[in-house]
Scaffold this active site. Structure first.
Site: not given
Ligand code: IVH
Length: 668
Positions: A34, A113, A115, A423
């Site tokens: 990534d 938050e 991710k 085997c």
């Molecule tokens: S907010 C406008 N909050 O990350 C984008 N996304 O790279 C709003 N993701 O497609 C996303 N945890 O699937 C948001 N706490 C979180 C998240 C999160 C994971 C993912 C989400 C998004 C991707 C963006």
């Protein structure tokens, strides 16, 4: 850099990104990390900007991902954007400066938050009922996977309280690390290619055509955003609380921060915590907290200006493949393993990594002497991601599976529709060893003290050949073994003796029948009540059990029709093993459908015993507390799960309450 050089580099980067996108989204088989992907995209953005080379079809102008053909397409009311991201704190400060510049004199705070590393999902509720669920797709339109999403118990079908007419929820589907590891173990057992990581495994599972299959995958969900017209709460922090009240699982790690320094402090704190969490997180999302400021800040082509992702460094390292060895499993499956130059990765030294099967090695074109990038999948299992120096000279020829078993010399065969070579010689020494280890393992007969080193010696000294032989061992035979001694020998004999009383389900699982895991073993025991009845059961009888399909039924009948296996079972019976199910205990369904979380240490039960109690009465244990948890069984010094249960208002029982619930008297 001249403009000509820049053009060349831009073309290279676009090509790399397009290929990486295809590999990631369409084939679910990423070939770069990534971080490398993000770096390439960033470099491309900068070059396009500096030399004015933007084009409409550049990957910088797209959100990423493509659609699959099998599901109807739905257009998203608002695009599901991605996030700008960074690995460095200074750029988080830049983000803060940009936001404050754009907002002028208006005050703003942030919500930090976690991710989650899964698949983005959009849910639509009309008058409180789930009417649509979709993938992100290309950001503008996604796949309608409502039926599949309805099988996920974390996703409420009906909302709590008075819900608005229309509610749009965004969140992430994910898989817990432990569940991912178990799923892969099962896949390998079935001869299927394992998933590279929980994220791919989630994305792949959501797009399966048969919702019943989806229901069997351990998919979880966290909600992180919503819009509900006039009822949308005014801040991100309050949105999270509202989502929680509506019945969505919301990750407890979210925090309103007044200043960017507070945000950075939170990032560091959560970075340390990530390895303790049951699910994968790849960073922290920082969002402007006030909803009304979002439209003012607006979006770029692919990401909002009101949010930014701070990504944790991936747990990767480079090392050298010293050789590729072959391992023989319990069922004869040959697994190639990379013997690596030891390297430190996410806190442990990694020396070996499974290469899964021949196809996988070919696809990555791995050869001894290659410098490779290794990574921990699900933070636990080391994986070889790719070769770093594919152009080096003097590489040996591509890997090829030998025609015969490296351990016993029998011919290897590849069964139809399987990726693995096997085997088929039941007397192959490593198979004997693995069968015995499986029999004595924690989830089977749970024989304490019978680990690899002891089993190796017992097999080597020809003291045992099958697991039935264990019950004929004497202390005198054990004492002379290396690192044994009289006391350990006595303990081991006691442990073997004690295992005779293990339940029928454990015994069935311990037999190591192909495709028969713990669930099937449990279902067999509670349906047929005795091993004898199971042995007599026809395929038709077996198929009447929910968890048993033709493959498992076939495997069972072929196992029990083999005279060697019948002889083995006869021996177990003569040694006094319990071949009948304990009906009363396994039949209570007081806890049927209940999800229970354990925390702290209980006065009279080990964790394992408590889990067994819960399962015996029809309940299930899960690792983390969510809205869907029915109750928490808590003992001495409980952890954060306890606090979370208090916060969510989930019932907390101690051992005494629990015993009362299942109608058992306390042991003094
Ligand atoms: S907010 C406008 N909050 O990350 C984008 N996304 O790279 C709003 N993701 O497609 C996303 N945890 O699937 C948001 N706490 C979180 C998240 C999160 C994971 C993912 C989400 C998004 C991707 C963006």
């Amino acid at each position: 850099m001249t403009e000509q050089q820049a053009r060349k580099r831009v073309a290279e980067l676009r090509d790399l990104i397009e290929r990486a996108n295809r590999a990631y989204y369409e084939e679910a088989r990423p070939f770069i990390s990534d971080k490398e992907f993000d770096m390439a995209l960033k470099e491309l953005e900068e070059l396009e900007e500096k030399f004015d080379l933007q084009t409409e079809d550049s990957p910088t102008q797209r959100v990423g991902g493509t659609l699959s053909n099998e599901f109807p397409t739905v257009r998203h009311p608002e695009p599901m954007l991605s996030l700008d991201n960074t690995y460095n704190e200074e750029e988080v400060r830049d983000f803060d400066r940009r936001v404050r510049d754009l907002l002028g004199s208006q005050e703003c705070s942030y919500n930090a938050e976690l991710k989650f590393d899964g698949a983005a999902i959009r849910l639509r509720y009309e008058n409180g009922r789930l009417t649509l669920g979709a993938t992100r797709g290309d950001g503008y339109q996604g796949d309608n996977i409502t039926t599949n999403l309805k099988t996920i118990s974390d996703i409420p079908l009906k909302l709590n309280g008075k819900a608005p007419e229309i509610l749009e929820v965004r969140g992430e589907a994910y898989m817990e690390k432990e569940a991912f590891v178990r799923l892969n173990e099962y896949r390998e057992e079935q001869g299927l290619a394992p998933f590279a990581n929980p994220r791919n495994s989630t994305a792949g599972s959501l797009k399966m055509l048969d919702p019943r299959e989806v229901a069997r995958r351990p998919i979880r969900f966290f909600a992180f955003d919503l819009s509900a017209g006039s009822q949308t709460p005014p801040t991100q922090g309050e949105k999270m609380d509202y989502l929680d009240r509506l019945g969505f699982p919301v990750c407890p790690y979210h925090k309103v921060c007044k200043t960017i320094d507070e945000v950075l402090g939170t990032l560091r704190q959560w970075g340390d915590l990530r390895h303790e969490l049951p699910y994968e997180t790849d960073g922290v999302v920082v969002k402007v907290n006030e909803e009304h400021l979002r439209p003012e800040l607006g979006n770029t082509a692919k990401a909002p200006r009101w949010a930014m992702a701070f990504k944790f460094e991936a747990e990767q390292a480079t090392t050298v493949i010293e050789s590729i060895s072959l391992q023989v499993g319990r069922l004869g499956t040959i697994t190639p393993v990379a013997e690596l130059k030891p390297v430190l990765l996410a806190g442990t030294t990694v020396k070996r990594a499974s290469l899964h099967n021949e196809d996988e090695i070919r696809r990555k074109d791995l050869r001894p002497g290659d410098t490779v990038m290794v990574e921990k999948a699900g933070d636990i299992i080391p994986q070889v991601v790719s070769v770093v120096n594919p152009e080096r000279s003097g590489r040996p020829k591509p890997f090829k599976m030998p025609g015969s078993c490296p351990k016993c010399g029998s011919e290897l065969v590849k069964l139809e529709e399987e990726v693995a070579w096997r085997c088929l010689n039941l007397e192959c020494p490593p198979q004997i060893r693995e069968r015995i280890l499986h029999f004595s393992s924690r989830n089977a007969m749970d024989i304490e003290g019978l680990g690899e080193a002891v089993v190796d010696q017992l097999v080597h000294e020809k003291l045992i050949r099958t697991f039935a032989d264990l019950y004929e061992l004497s202390e005198e035979q054990l004492v002379p073994l290396e690192r044994m001694g009289e006391k350990s020998a006595r303990n081991l004999i006691d442990a073997i003796e004690k295992s005779k009383k293990q339940g029928l389900d454990r015994l069935i699982f311990g037999l190591g029948i192909r495709h028969v895991g713990r669930t099937v073993a449990r279902d067999l025991a509670s349906h047929f009540h005795s091993l004898e009845t199971i042995m007599k059961a026809s395929e038709e009888d077996l198929l009447s059990i929910d968890s048993i399909g033709p493959k498992i039924a076939g495997s069972l009948t072929s196992f029990f029709s083999n005279p060697k296996n019948r002889e083995l079972i006869e021996k177990l019976k003569n040694h006094g093993l319990q071949l009948e199910a304990d009906r009363i205990e396994s039949e209570s369904d007081i806890l049927k459908g209940k999800k229970v979380v354990l925390t702290g240490s209980l006065p009279n039960w080990s964790r394992k015993e408590a889990t067994e109690m819960i399962e015996k009465h029809g309940g299930k244990t899960t690792t983390s507390v969510s809205k869907n948890t029915d109750f928490v069984l808590a003992g001495e010094s409980p952890g954060s799960k306890y606090d979370k249960a208090v916060k969510l208002g989930i019932e907390i029982l101690d051992e005494k309450d629990f015993r009362k619930l299942i109608g058992e008297n306390e042991t003094e």
